[in-house]
Write a protein that holds these residues in place. Structure first.
Motif, mmCIF file in Angstrom:
data_model
loop_
_atom_site.group_PDB
_atom_site.id
_atom_site.type_symbol
_atom_site.label_atom_id
_atom_site.label_comp_id
_atom_site.label_asym_id
_atom_site.label_seq_id
_atom_site.Cartn_x
_atom_site.Cartn_y
_atom_site.Cartn_z
ATOM 1 N N UNK B 238 0.834 -1.205 0.000
ATOM 2 C CA UNK B 238 0.000 0.000 0.000
ATOM 3 C C UNK B 238 0.868 1.253 0.000
ATOM 4 N N UNK B 239 1.930 1.200 0.799
ATOM 5 C CA UNK B 239 2.808 2.357 0.889
ATOM 6 C C UNK B 239 3.419 2.668 -0.477
ATOM 7 N N UNK B 240 3.894 1.632 -1.138
ATOM 8 C CA UNK B 240 4.539 1.842 -2.436
ATOM 9 C C UNK B 240 3.538 2.370 -3.455
ATOM 10 N N UNK B 241 2.346 1.789 -3.445
ATOM 11 C CA UNK B 241 1.324 2.259 -4.379
ATOM 12 C C UNK B 241 1.020 3.730 -4.117
ATOM 13 N N UNK B 242 0.883 4.068 -2.837
ATOM 14 C CA UNK B 242 0.605 5.455 -2.472
ATOM 15 C C UNK B 242 1.742 6.369 -2.881
ATOM 16 N N UNK B 243 2.976 5.924 -2.623
ATOM 17 C CA UNK B 243 4.142 6.737 -2.948
ATOM 18 C C UNK B 243 4.181 7.072 -4.428
ATOM 19 N N UNK B 244 3.825 6.093 -5.220
ATOM 20 C CA UNK B 244 3.833 6.296 -6.663
ATOM 21 C C UNK B 244 2.803 7.352 -7.062
ATOM 22 N N UNK B 245 1.621 7.220 -6.492
ATOM 23 C CA UNK B 245 0.555 8.145 -6.862
ATOM 24 C C UNK B 245 0.860 9.557 -6.363
ATOM 25 N N UNK B 246 1.490 9.651 -5.186
ATOM 26 C CA UNK B 246 1.854 10.967 -4.669
ATOM 27 C C UNK B 246 2.818 11.674 -5.619
ATOM 28 N N UNK B 247 3.717 10.903 -6.209
ATOM 29 C CA UNK B 247 4.724 11.522 -7.071
ATOM 30 C C UNK B 247 4.158 11.987 -8.407
ATOM 31 N N UNK B 248 3.052 11.381 -8.822
ATOM 32 C CA UNK B 248 2.559 11.672 -10.170
ATOM 33 C C UNK B 248 2.151 13.131 -10.398
ATOM 34 N N UNK B 249 1.350 13.741 -9.491
ATOM 35 C CA UNK B 249 0.982 15.137 -9.745
ATOM 36 C C UNK B 249 2.196 16.057 -9.890
ATOM 37 N N UNK B 250 3.194 15.844 -9.036
ATOM 38 C CA UNK B 250 4.389 16.687 -9.115
ATOM 39 C C UNK B 250 5.093 16.467 -10.443
ATOM 40 N N UNK B 251 5.139 15.218 -10.838
ATOM 41 C CA UNK B 251 5.796 14.897 -12.099
ATOM 42 C C UNK B 251 5.089 15.578 -13.262
ATOM 43 N N UNK B 252 3.765 15.490 -13.273
ATOM 44 C CA UNK B 252 2.998 16.129 -14.345
ATOM 45 C C UNK B 252 3.267 17.628 -14.342
ATOM 46 N N UNK B 253 3.274 18.175 -13.139
ATOM 47 C CA UNK B 253 3.544 19.600 -13.003
ATOM 48 C C UNK B 253 4.901 19.936 -13.615
ATOM 49 N N UNK B 254 5.901 19.155 -13.257
ATOM 50 C CA UNK B 254 7.256 19.395 -13.756
ATOM 51 C C UNK B 254 7.302 19.313 -15.267
#
Lengths: 723, 272
Positions: B238-254
């Motif tokens: 769950x942690x890894x799945x969450x970590x991945x999703x957390x990173x996505x918005x920032x990545x899109x922003x970048x």
């Protein structure tokens, strides 16, 4: 519902706890049932990880607030009581009330009750996989024999696929049961460490033998690894606590439990620490109404009904003696064996000193596991370290002559500020009407924000750095003088940490800048689809730091981390013990931070490259300059003005980067040898309660950085002037 | 030719270095909880499952945390951009008492170990009754991002020719109108950087949020993710799945602003 209750605002009770997932669900259920019966009380429960629960409760209590109830392991009541942030329960409950509980669930600290546990246990035992072995070993000799039989490379790839025994053996709590079994307890007289003993030395040797001689435990094994291996059937035996049963039941492991095998040499049983996790009451509750509601909740949570719910659902042994005869307890085979195991247990010490004992034990033990000290030296060193730490922790520094001077200086400073600002405040207010009112309005929000969030806390810290704020003076600290600064500056450790921090900063920033420039140059000159590459290399920057740190920690795992797997599979190297050797652990932190930091420098360099006029390169071509000469004489000098400010800022950030070192090395492991200054400060403040000392070291860090950056700015300025 | 090959080789190597950790997280998130430890380097295995992702959305408060985080990050960004753009403009264009002092102290704020500020933060916030309130976070986050943002904005404003505003002022525009009609529109690269920085500060911040927010209904993503990490029973999948999703918005922003990133971060220092 009558009108009165419909309109009365319910009393809100907050409860902070650190229950694991399964227990949390039971707690929530119990509390919702309570609220239904008591519509005048609302309970809000908040989960906090154990360490964090401790530090945030301390912060909250200092601010005069915090939750009414706090639930945690019994060893937290020592420090909390010493700080006066939890209430002695003797004052609140009738004397006979405590008699209905198992004494283990109502630990005494200085003859007073501070906690009531909803269950007892939290003790370690041997769990074994029934599919793999039918009978648990009884003695350490059998343990080794069975362990060796069970440790096997099943698929013949030269790697061990199944271990005889796994457990979180680097953590003192998991290793503590063995110490008394080798002949002596690890603490005496309640608060005195007793670590420099032959018993500890033999225990050290025993674990080393399990690892190196008999090879029945993995080379590196933390809690998660042990847990996962046991769940997957890749470990025959496991040492773990009663809290873990639910997890293995859920994973459908057919397991049995037993005492940790008797040590053959001494014929003594290892003695697990038995404790409780329980509820304590905040010392800051002001209104009698809140206090009454709090006690009501406390009594409910330790009542028969709730205890049985926990027993039934997650297998907790109730703390109410009246429940021991209940069929749910009596007929539960696990609980029965477990309470037999408890018979050889030792009550968990609750004094704050335990923390120093654990910490020194952990440090020396990890050094031993890394092979840098002998068992004998480790035991001796642990003892003197624990003594020193206890001394530092309990010390109440008395004001000396410098206190007068400091107080005088502070007073003079305030007066000077008032004198200077007597006009300024007027000017400032007039400024909003004067000719420069535009500037004033533009600056105002940032000014207020920065003042509140940075300047005020900064001065607050300076005050703390001159004070004796620590465990024993949590509620009433006072300015005592410059002792903390003297302590820090005369401690050789400070200078070695400073040196390490400088190395950390220089190496990191060097790689950030060179990698950044290197990639920028290649992308800019050679690569098609520049945008694509640029985006690709931004990824590390976009990932939140705490995720980065934990991810890399997983990747550095000796046995299961992809880095070692890669080294072995493709480069045929032997696995590196990344996290258990000081040098490699520090290297691991650096690699992680390099990964994190190069994108920023790359972007800055790319920007710098784009601003270099093309004509310069054309001229260089005509002069037949080669690629290196072009880079050396055109690119580099013209990039410098861009890179230098970025590198300067990078140095400051890296110098103070706590996250990576703290999380990758798991708070300075192995043996506290991977600290840089900020992580050392963090540990002193939040783990050892030495707030005054930590504040003083932070001020020193600040001064070092200010001095250094002013110095380099001046140098830069002079250089530019010469050119 | 050799040079080209070398360049390609090294860039591919670095590409692996920069994306592998994320692939590793992906791989963990796709494994069942019980297969967390593995000797294999494969990302996808026969036992890969998206169960963790489904669990994350169905059985946890992930959506609530996401909403809270978005609210906090958006508000912080708005405040941060507003504060930084105005004060940096004053610092760039006007001489006033305390200007240099202000500029240096902005830089100096970065030199104090941030963790030591938590205790005073808590005291201020509890005095202001801002514990368990997003306002506490808005104020702290936008202010802690300010020093970098102000320097960044100032460096950029410094590169904008003064003639641009002088003409407007001559035409009778007020300073404020000149600022937002003339200067702001040409500062977009720097504004984007400022926004990005403020956003990132709040999106992934954990320590302060843990002190300020106590009501689980108010948890932000980092706090929520942390609750999978109980000290003795981490739900890694769950942690890894969450970590991945957390990173996505920032990545899109970048990715969507990487164009501005290059000019925004360097413009000031190149010309100033």
């Amino acid at each position: 519902m009558n009108i009165a209750t419909a309109h009365a605002e319910p009393v809100r009770i907050q409860l902070w706890h650190q229950m694991i997932y399964g227990h949390r669900q039971v707690l929530a259920e119990a509390l919702r049932a309570f609220e239904k019966e008591n519509p005048d009380i609302v309970v809000q429960e908040t989960y906090r990880e154990t360490e964090e629960l401790r530090s945030s409760y301390q912060a909250a209590a200092m601010g005069g607030s915090g939750p009414e109830l706090v639930y945690g392991p019994s060893d937290q009541i020592g420090p909390f009581a010493a700080m006066n942030i939890i209430r002695p329960l003797n004052e609140l409950l009738e004397k006979d009330y405590f008699k209905q509980f198992d004494p283990l669930a109502t630990p005494l600290y200085q003859e007073k009750y501070y906690m009531i546990g909803g269950g007892v246990g939290n003790h370690l035992m041997l769990l074994y996989n029934k599919k793999l072995l039918s009978q648990p070993p009884q003695t350490s000799q059998e343990l080794i024999e069975i362990g060796q039989k069970m440790t096997a490379d099943l698929d013949g790839d030269g790697k061990i696929d199944r271990f005889g025994l796994v457990f979180n053996y680097t953590e003192p709590f998991f290793f503590a049961p063995f110490i008394p079994a080798f002949g002596a307890p690890f603490m005496t007289g309640n608060t005195e460490p007793n670590l420099g003993t032959p018993a500890l030395q033999k225990t050290f040797e025993f674990i080393l033998d399990l690892r190196d001689k008999y090879k029945i435990i993995p080379k590196e094994c933390d809690y998660e690894t042990a847990n996962a291996l046991f769940k997957q059937g890749k470990a025959a035996m496991l040492i773990n606590g009663d809290w873990s049963w639910g997890d293995y039941k859920e994973a459908r492991v057919d397991f049995g439990i037993a005492r940790i095998p008797m040590i053959s040499e001494t014929q003594r049983w290892p003695s697990p620490l038995v404790g409780t996790a329980g509820y304590s009451v905040n010392a800051n509750i002001r209104s009698p109404e809140h206090l009454a509601a709090t006690l009501k909740v406390l009594k409910y949570l330790t009542s028969e009904k709730v205890q049985l719910l926990f027993t039934e659902r997650v297998g907790v042994l109730p703390s109410l003696l009246s429940l021991r005869a209940n069929p749910l307890v009596k007929d539960n085979p696990l609980l029965q064996v477990s309470s037999q195991i408890m018979e050889v247990g030792t009550p968990m010490p609750v004094v704050p000193e335990v923390r120093a004992v654990w910490d020194s034990l952990r440090i020396q033990y990890q050094k031993l596991l890394a092979g840098s000290v002998t068992p004998q030296a480790a035991a001796q060193e642990a003892q003197s370290m624990a003594k020193a730490q206890i001394h530092d922790m309990n010390e109440v520094i008395q004001p000396d002559a410098s206190a007068f001077i400091i107080k005088g200086l502070i007073l003079a400073g305030i007066l000077a500020l008032l004198w200077m600002s007597r006009n300024s405040v007027g000017h400032f207010i007039q400024g909003f009407r004067g000719p420069q009112k535009f500037v004033y309005y533009m600056m105002l929000p940032a000014f207020v924000g920065i003042f509140a969030v940075i300047i005020y806390p900064f001065f607050y810290n300076i005050a703390i750095s001159f004070s004796n704020f620590s465990l024993r003076t949590f509620q009433d600290w006072s300015i005592v003088g410059v002792q903390h600064y003297v302590d820090a500056l005369t401690d050789p450790k400070f200078y070695s940490l400073l040196l390490k921090t400088v190395i950390w900063t220089v190496v990191n920033v060097f790689f950030h800048v060179t990698l950044g420039i290197f990639l920028a140059v290649i992308i800019n000159q050679v690569m098609p689809a520049k945008g694509f590459w640029r985006t690709l290399f931004i990824i590390p920057w976009a990932v939140p730091q705490y995720i980065t740190a934990l991810t890399w920690r997983g990747m550095f795992n000796q046995e299961y981390g992809p880095i070692n797997i890669f080294l072995q599979k493709f480069l045929h190297l032997s696995p590196v013990q990344w996290l258990s050797q000081p040098f490699t652990a520090f290297t691991a932190c650096i690699i992680t931070n390099v990964w994190l930091g190069f994108p920023f420098m790359m972007i800055v360099a790319l920007g710098g490259l784009q601003s270099i006029p093309h004509s310069l390169y054309e001229a260089a071509y005509l002069d037949k300059a080669n690629a290196w000469q072009r880079f050396r004489h055109i690119t580099l000098p013209l990039l410098m003005p861009v890179m230098i400010p970025a590198a300067l800022l990078g140095c400051i950030w890296t110098f103070n980067n706590l996250n990576i070192v703290w999380l990758v090395s798991n708070a300075g492991e192995p043996g506290d040898q991977t600290h840089i200054l900020v992580s050392y400060v963090y540990k002193a403040a939040f783990n050892l309660y030495r707030y005054g000392y930590a504040a003083a070291v932070s001020v020193l860090i600040f001064l070092i950085l200010v001095g250094w950056s002013l110095g380099s700015l001046v140098r830069q300025y002079n250089k530019e002037k010469k050119v | 030719m050799i040079k080209k090959t070398l360049a390609w080789l090294s860039i591919l190597l670095f590409a692996v270095f920069s994306i592998y950790p994320m692939l590793y997280v992906l791989s963990v998130s796709l494994r069942g909880d019980n297969a967390f430890q593995s000797h294999s380097l494969e990302i996808f295995t026969s036992t890969s499952t998206v169960k963790n992702f489904i669990d994350l959305f169905v059985n946890t408060d992930f959506i609530l945390w996401m909403r809270n985080s978005l609210l906090v990050a958006t508000m912080t960004t708005l405040l941060g951009v507003a504060f930084a753009s105005t004060s940096a403009y004053a610092l760039s264009r006007y001489q006033f008492r305390g200007r240099n002092m202000m500029l240096f102290s902005l830089l100096a704020t970065q030199m104090f170990p941030a963790t030591m500020l938590i205790l005073p933060f808590y005291i201020i916030l509890s005095k202001l009754r801002l514990i368990d309130s997003f306002w506490g976070l808005f104020i702290i986050y936008s202010s802690t991002a300010l020093p970098f943002c102000v320097w960044q904005m100032k460096a950029y404003y410094d590169t904008i020719p003064k003639e641009l505003e002088e003409a407007a002022l001559l035409d009778g525009c007020s300073p404020w109108k000149t600022f937002y009609k003339i200067i702001l529109p040409v500062s977009s690269p720097a504004l984007v950087i400022t926004a990005l920085f403020s956003f990132m500060t709040s999106w992934s911040e954990y320590v302060i949020a843990a002190v300020v927010l106590q009501d689980p209904q108010l948890y932000t993503l980092p706090l929520g993710l942390r609750s999978f990490q109980a000290s003795l029973a981490t739900q890694w999948g769950l942690y890894a799945a969450g970590a991945l999703i957390v990173s996505i918005p920032v990545l899109i922003l970048f990715i969507s602003i990487s164009r501005y990133l290059v000019s925004g971060l360097t413009m000031g220092s190149v010309k100033g």
